[in-house]
Design a protein around this motif. Sequence first.
Motif, PDB file in Angstrom:
ATOM      1  N   CYS A 228       2.223  -7.549   6.469  1.00 47.88           N
ATOM      2  CA  CYS A 228       1.708  -6.405   7.240  1.00 47.88           C
ATOM      3  C   CYS A 228       1.850  -5.097   6.468  1.00 47.88           C
ATOM      4  O   CYS A 228       1.492  -4.038   6.969  1.00 47.88           O
ATOM      5  CB  CYS A 228       2.433  -6.300   8.575  1.00 47.88           C
ATOM      6  SG  CYS A 228       2.202  -7.744   9.616  1.00 47.88           S
ATOM      7  N   HIS A 229       2.402  -5.167   5.241  1.00 50.37           N
ATOM      8  CA  HIS A 229       2.710  -3.935   4.503  1.00 50.37           C
ATOM      9  C   HIS A 229       1.705  -3.632   3.402  1.00 50.37           C
ATOM     10  O   HIS A 229       1.885  -2.707   2.616  1.00 50.37           O
ATOM     11  CB  HIS A 229       4.117  -4.030   3.897  1.00 50.37           C
ATOM     12  CG  HIS A 229       4.280  -5.194   2.949  1.00 50.37           C
ATOM     13  ND1 HIS A 229       4.084  -5.068   1.597  1.00 50.37           N
ATOM     14  CD2 HIS A 229       4.585  -6.495   3.159  1.00 50.37           C
ATOM     15  CE1 HIS A 229       4.293  -6.250   1.020  1.00 50.37           C
ATOM     16  NE2 HIS A 229       4.593  -7.128   1.955  1.00 50.37           N
ATOM     17  N   LYS A 230       0.632  -4.438   3.324  1.00 54.44           N
ATOM     18  CA  LYS A 230      -0.368  -4.177   2.267  1.00 54.44           C
ATOM     19  C   LYS A 230      -1.559  -3.468   2.925  1.00 54.44           C
ATOM     20  O   LYS A 230      -1.427  -2.307   3.286  1.00 54.44           O
ATOM     21  CB  LYS A 230      -0.750  -5.492   1.589  1.00 54.44           C
ATOM     22  CG  LYS A 230       0.440  -6.190   0.885  1.00 54.44           C
ATOM     23  CD  LYS A 230      -0.025  -7.472   0.206  1.00 54.44           C
ATOM     24  CE  LYS A 230       1.115  -8.380  -0.187  1.00 54.44           C
ATOM     25  NZ  LYS A 230       1.707  -8.081  -1.490  1.00 54.44           N
TER      26      LYS A 230
ATOM     27  N   ILE B 280       4.737  -0.931   7.087  1.00 52.00           N
ATOM     28  CA  ILE B 280       5.764  -0.688   6.066  1.00 52.00           C
ATOM     29  C   ILE B 280       6.409  -2.014   5.669  1.00 52.00           C
ATOM     30  O   ILE B 280       6.217  -3.040   6.328  1.00 52.00           O
ATOM     31  CB  ILE B 280       6.820   0.347   6.528  1.00 52.00           C
ATOM     32  CG1 ILE B 280       7.653  -0.189   7.709  1.00 52.00           C
ATOM     33  CG2 ILE B 280       6.162   1.676   6.864  1.00 52.00           C
ATOM     34  CD1 ILE B 280       8.882   0.659   8.022  1.00 52.00           C
ATOM     35  N   GLN B 281       7.189  -1.989   4.602  1.00 48.60           N
ATOM     36  CA  GLN B 281       7.831  -3.206   4.117  1.00 48.60           C
ATOM     37  C   GLN B 281       8.826  -3.737   5.153  1.00 48.60           C
ATOM     38  O   GLN B 281       9.439  -2.973   5.888  1.00 48.60           O
ATOM     39  CB  GLN B 281       8.522  -2.930   2.795  1.00 48.60           C
ATOM     40  CG  GLN B 281       7.522  -2.605   1.699  1.00 48.60           C
ATOM     41  CD  GLN B 281       8.165  -2.141   0.425  1.00 48.60           C
ATOM     42  OE1 GLN B 281       9.209  -2.621   0.035  1.00 48.60           O
ATOM     43  NE2 GLN B 281       7.531  -1.181  -0.231  1.00 48.60           N
ATOM     44  N   GLY B 282       8.948  -5.070   5.180  1.00 44.61           N
ATOM     45  CA  GLY B 282       9.864  -5.704   6.132  1.00 44.61           C
ATOM     46  C   GLY B 282       9.139  -6.455   7.231  1.00 44.61           C
ATOM     47  O   GLY B 282       9.773  -6.962   8.155  1.00 44.61           O
ATOM     48  N   LEU B 283       7.802  -6.525   7.120  1.00 49.89           N
ATOM     49  CA  LEU B 283       7.051  -7.200   8.184  1.00 49.89           C
ATOM     50  C   LEU B 283       5.918  -8.070   7.642  1.00 49.89           C
ATOM     51  O   LEU B 283       5.143  -7.658   6.777  1.00 49.89           O
ATOM     52  CB  LEU B 283       6.464  -6.167   9.154  1.00 49.89           C
ATOM     53  CG  LEU B 283       6.004  -6.742  10.498  1.00 49.89           C
ATOM     54  CD1 LEU B 283       7.178  -7.251  11.331  1.00 49.89           C
ATOM     55  CD2 LEU B 283       5.218  -5.715  11.297  1.00 49.89           C
ATOM     56  N   GLY B 284       5.862  -9.283   8.191  1.00 51.85           N
ATOM     57  CA  GLY B 284       4.740 -10.194   7.964  1.00 51.85           C
ATOM     58  C   GLY B 284       4.437 -10.860   9.280  1.00 51.85           C
ATOM     59  O   GLY B 284       5.072 -10.559  10.303  1.00 51.85           O
TER      60      GLY B 284
ATOM     61  N   GLY C 244       0.987   1.926  13.951  1.00 49.06           N
ATOM     62  CA  GLY C 244       0.405   3.134  13.351  1.00 49.06           C
ATOM     63  C   GLY C 244      -0.691   2.759  12.363  1.00 49.06           C
ATOM     64  O   GLY C 244      -1.765   3.375  12.339  1.00 49.06           O
ATOM     65  N   GLY C 245      -0.441   1.740  11.538  1.00 47.52           N
ATOM     66  CA  GLY C 245      -1.437   1.286  10.564  1.00 47.52           C
ATOM     67  C   GLY C 245      -2.705   0.807  11.252  1.00 47.52           C
ATOM     68  O   GLY C 245      -3.824   1.124  10.815  1.00 47.52           O
TER      69      GLY C 245
ATOM     70  N   SER D 245       0.850  -1.200   0.000  1.00 52.40           N
ATOM     71  CA  SER D 245       0.000   0.000   0.000  1.00 52.40           C
ATOM     72  C   SER D 245       0.885   1.249   0.000  1.00 52.40           C
ATOM     73  O   SER D 245       1.950   1.287   0.627  1.00 52.40           O
ATOM     74  CB  SER D 245      -0.936   0.002   1.215  1.00 52.40           C
ATOM     75  OG  SER D 245      -0.202  -0.150   2.411  1.00 52.40           O
ATOM     76  N   PHE D 246       0.408   2.241  -0.735  1.00 56.09           N
ATOM     77  CA  PHE D 246       1.120   3.517  -0.811  1.00 56.09           C
ATOM     78  C   PHE D 246       0.143   4.606  -1.272  1.00 56.09           C
ATOM     79  O   PHE D 246      -0.647   4.341  -2.166  1.00 56.09           O
ATOM     80  CB  PHE D 246       2.297   3.422  -1.799  1.00 56.09           C
ATOM     81  CG  PHE D 246       3.110   4.692  -1.844  1.00 56.09           C
ATOM     82  CD1 PHE D 246       4.042   4.973  -0.863  1.00 56.09           C
ATOM     83  CD2 PHE D 246       2.903   5.627  -2.861  1.00 56.09           C
ATOM     84  CE1 PHE D 246       4.766   6.154  -0.883  1.00 56.09           C
ATOM     85  CE2 PHE D 246       3.624   6.818  -2.881  1.00 56.09           C
ATOM     86  CZ  PHE D 246       4.560   7.063  -1.898  1.00 56.09           C
ATOM     87  N   PRO D 247       0.186   5.798  -0.688  1.00 57.75           N
ATOM     88  CA  PRO D 247       1.043   6.198   0.420  1.00 57.75           C
ATOM     89  C   PRO D 247       0.581   5.564   1.736  1.00 57.75           C
ATOM     90  O   PRO D 247      -0.516   5.001   1.802  1.00 57.75           O
ATOM     91  CB  PRO D 247       0.860   7.716   0.465  1.00 57.75           C
ATOM     92  CG  PRO D 247      -0.511   7.942  -0.087  1.00 57.75           C
ATOM     93  CD  PRO D 247      -0.715   6.881  -1.121  1.00 57.75           C
TER      94      PRO D 247
END
Length: 378
Positions: free
Chosen positions: A196-198, A203-207, A257-258, A10-12
Motif C-alpha cells: 500500500c506504500h507504492k 506510507i511504509q508498514g502496510l500491505g 489519505g492516499g 512513492s515519495f513524496p
Amino acid sequence: MMYFDNAATSFPKPEETVTSVLRFLTSTGGNPGRGGHAPSIDAARLVFDARERLTAFINGQQSERLIFTQNGTESLNLAILGLLGKGDHVVTTAMEHNSVMRPLDFVAKTRHVEVSVVACTKGGSLDLKALKDAVSRKTRAVIINHGSNILGTVQPLDRIRDAISGKLLIVDACQTIGNIPIDVRKEGIDVLCFSCHKALFGIQGLGAIYLREGVDPVPLKFGGTGSNSEHTEQPVALPDRYESGTPATPAIAGLLGGLNFIDRVGLGEIGEKKREAKERILEGLRRMRRIKVYGDVDGPHHLLPIILMNVEGVEPSEVGYACNRAGISVRVGLHCAPLAHRAVGTFPNGGVRISPGYFTGGDDIDRLLEVMRAIASQ
Ligand SMILES: Cc1ncc(COP(=O)(O)O)c(C=O)c1O
C-alpha cells in the motif's frame, strides 16, 4: 533531493496522506477493536472505512476478505506458506520478485512442493504456450508477477486466466496497483497480494491481500484480535483470522489519505503524468551515446513508469554513486529479482532503475539527464 525510486516506495506523499496520518496520531489515537472507548471505536471505524474503500478499488465482493498485512512480502508469504502443502505443484515465472521466490524455495525444501518457473523474453513477456504446458493435473496454483519491478512490463491477466483454466491464480500486484486498474472479479484473480506504500500513496508498514471466497490459507500469525477473547483458539471469522496483533493503524490512516488523493486527481490523470515523465526520460536517454535501455519500452505492455538502463562500460554501482553525489535517487543492482535480471541479460551486476512518480518535476528530469550524459561521456 531528486527522487526516482517510486517503484521501491512513492515519495513524496500527497498532502492527503500526511494529514490523515497526522490526524490519527494527534487526535484519533486508539487501538482498533481493543476497547469500548471513543479512541478505539474511532480507530476501528477508520480501519473499516479503509477496508471498504480498498475492496471497492479492486472490485472485490466482500471487504472482510481484504486482509491488512505489513507489506506486499507478508501478503505473498501468507498466500504461499498458507496454501501450498506437501506434494503440491506450483507454476511461476522468471519475472518474480524474491518475495515470491524465497518463500517458494522454502516450501520446495521443507514441504517438497514442486516449483516450475516459466521463461520470459528479454522484454519481460511471458510465453503463454509454455505457461499452459507447465500446468498439469497436480498444479495447485499459478503465481504471476503482474508488473515487473525491473522492466515495467505488465502481463495480460485475461490471457493467463484462459491459459491456466480453473487453477488457483495468485497475483503479485505490488507494482501495478494504483498504476493500472485491477478488477479481481473480471480478471478471475483468486488471491491478490500488494503493497500500500507504492502507487497507492500510503506510507511504509502496510500491505494487503484479497482472498476470493473459498480460498482460506492457514494463518501466518496467531494471537489477540480484540474479538472472541474468551477462546484461546484463533477465530475463524475474517478478517480477524489473519489479523492478529495491533494493526498498523497510522499506516491504514495514510492509505485512506492516499485513496482520497487518487479519487481527487483521478487514476487516469496520475497515470498520464507518470507516463509523460517516463517518455521524457526515455527520449533524453535515447539521444545519448553508450546508454542501453532494456525491455520493450515502446511495446503495448510497457505500462509502468519504470526504466532499466546501463551505461556501457560503467558498473551500475558507479552510476548509482555518481547520481547519489548529485542528489539523485535511483536504484541500482538486482532489485530483489535475480531471475528477471537473468532473463534480461543483466545478471549478476544488474542495472540502473529509474522510476518517476506523480510528483516528479521537469527540472528533476533535466538534471537526471544531465548527470547521465556526464557519466556516459566520461
Ligand atoms: C514485484 C514486487 N513484488 C513484491 C514486492 C515486495 O513488496 P514490499 O516491499 O511491500 O514487501 C515488491 C517491492 O518492491 C515488488 O516490486
